[in-house]
Design a protein around this motif. Structure first.
Motif: not given
Length: 313
Positions: A111, A114-115, A134-135, A138-139, A162, A165-166, A169
């Motif tokens: 993870v 991933t982030v 924040q990342r 999310i992880a 970013g 990206w989210i 995602f």
């Protein structure tokens, strides 16, 4: 799937959530919208068992949160990006969470990759920017590879790259068949991210529908018209009780449907170069539909500031 039935939450005399019922289905990104003080955060806390409802219940996959044996494997959430102990590294924080739910330590590095935090995995979380926090949040939400994901303001602190990206995602998570529930004040971003909406105000449900239906229901019936004979057409439309407003290269007509406008143009011998319906924005629809549920308006804020300003001698 998330199912809320008759959720009510009182804090003393304050009614934060009022008989709220809605459902969030898999395979879609569902946006959770409402003015400040609408009860969104309280609702999310009740979904996750952090607050007990005064009345009603909410189930995740048919179970209440406290009934989940290893909850991180069923539901992941990001409610507060800064709740991490500042002296823990990103890897240590995730490793602790993984151990608490019997998740393989290998998942921590997966993870983080991933982030995009692998390079700073061993740095103190207290030194992270808001975007990095924040990342990390999310992880943590992804750690148990859950089927249900809740995100509260996930793009706060992220740069445009970013945010893109989210957005992609979340779409990917939904395409995998997961339930994705997202609260945000960035309406322009929610218009691009969410295909479904749950909208609340003053603790009550205002609307649950697709994003397109929500915008269409609130949008004013308006039509863009271009013609070399606009003066003639404008007079005819005004006589028919339509509202005609100037546009860049034509006019925007409201109060008549597109077929009636075409008929009036034909009756008056007017040549049309364009006759097209106009679609409003999510922001316009939100302001129109939730207007009565806003407790603190901008004009009231300005009035308060004027009242507090020093009086000139």
């Amino acid at each position: 799937m998330i199912e809320a039935q008759g959720l009510t939450k009182r804090y003393g005399k304050t009614l934060a959530v009022d008989d709220l019922s809605f459902s969030v289905t898999p395979g879609k990104v569902t946006g959770f919208l409402g003015p400040n003080g609408a009860g969104k955060s309280t609702t999310m806390r009740m979904i996750l068992g952090l607050d007990n409802p005064t009345e009603g219940q909410v189930r995740i996959g048919g179970k209440r949160y406290h009934e989940l044996h290893h909850p991180l494997r069923t539901v992941g959430a990001l409610l507060d990006a800064k709740w991490v102990h500042p002296n823990r590294s990103a890897r240590a924080h995730l490793a602790w969470m993984a151990k608490s739910n019997k998740i393989s330590p290998r998942r921590v590095d997966e993870v983080l990759e991933t982030v995009g935090l692998s390079a700073v995995a061993n740095k103190r979380a207290g030194g992270f920017s808001l975007g990095m926090s924040q990342r990390l949040g999310i992880a943590a939400a992804l750690l148990g590879d859950p089927e249900v994901l809740l995100f509260d303001e996930p793009v706060n602190g992220l740069d445009p790259e970013g945010i893109l990206w989210i957005r992609k995602f979340m779409h990917r998570l939904a395409e995998e068949g997961r339930t994705v529930f997202v609260s945000s004040h960035l309406l322009s971003e929610m218009a691009l991210t969410a295909s479904e909406l749950v909208v609340i105000g003053k603790g009550k449900l205002i609307s649950q529908s697709s994003t397109d239906d929500f915008v269409a229901r609130a949008s004013e019936n308006s039509v863009k018209v271009r013609s070399p004979q606009l003066d003639v057409l404008r007079d005819a439309l005004t006589r028919a009780s339509a509202t005609v407003a100037p546009a860049d290269d034509g006019v925007v007509v409201s109060g008549l449907d597109i077929a009636k406008i075409g008929e009036i143009a034909m009756e008056n011998g007017v040549v049309l170069h364009e006759l097209s319906p106009q679609r409003g924005s999510l922001e316009q629809a939100f302001m129109q539909i939730t207007g009565d549920a806003v407790e603190y308006h901008a004009d009231l804020e300005a009035e308060a500031q004027r009242a507090l300003a020093p009086t000139a001698n």
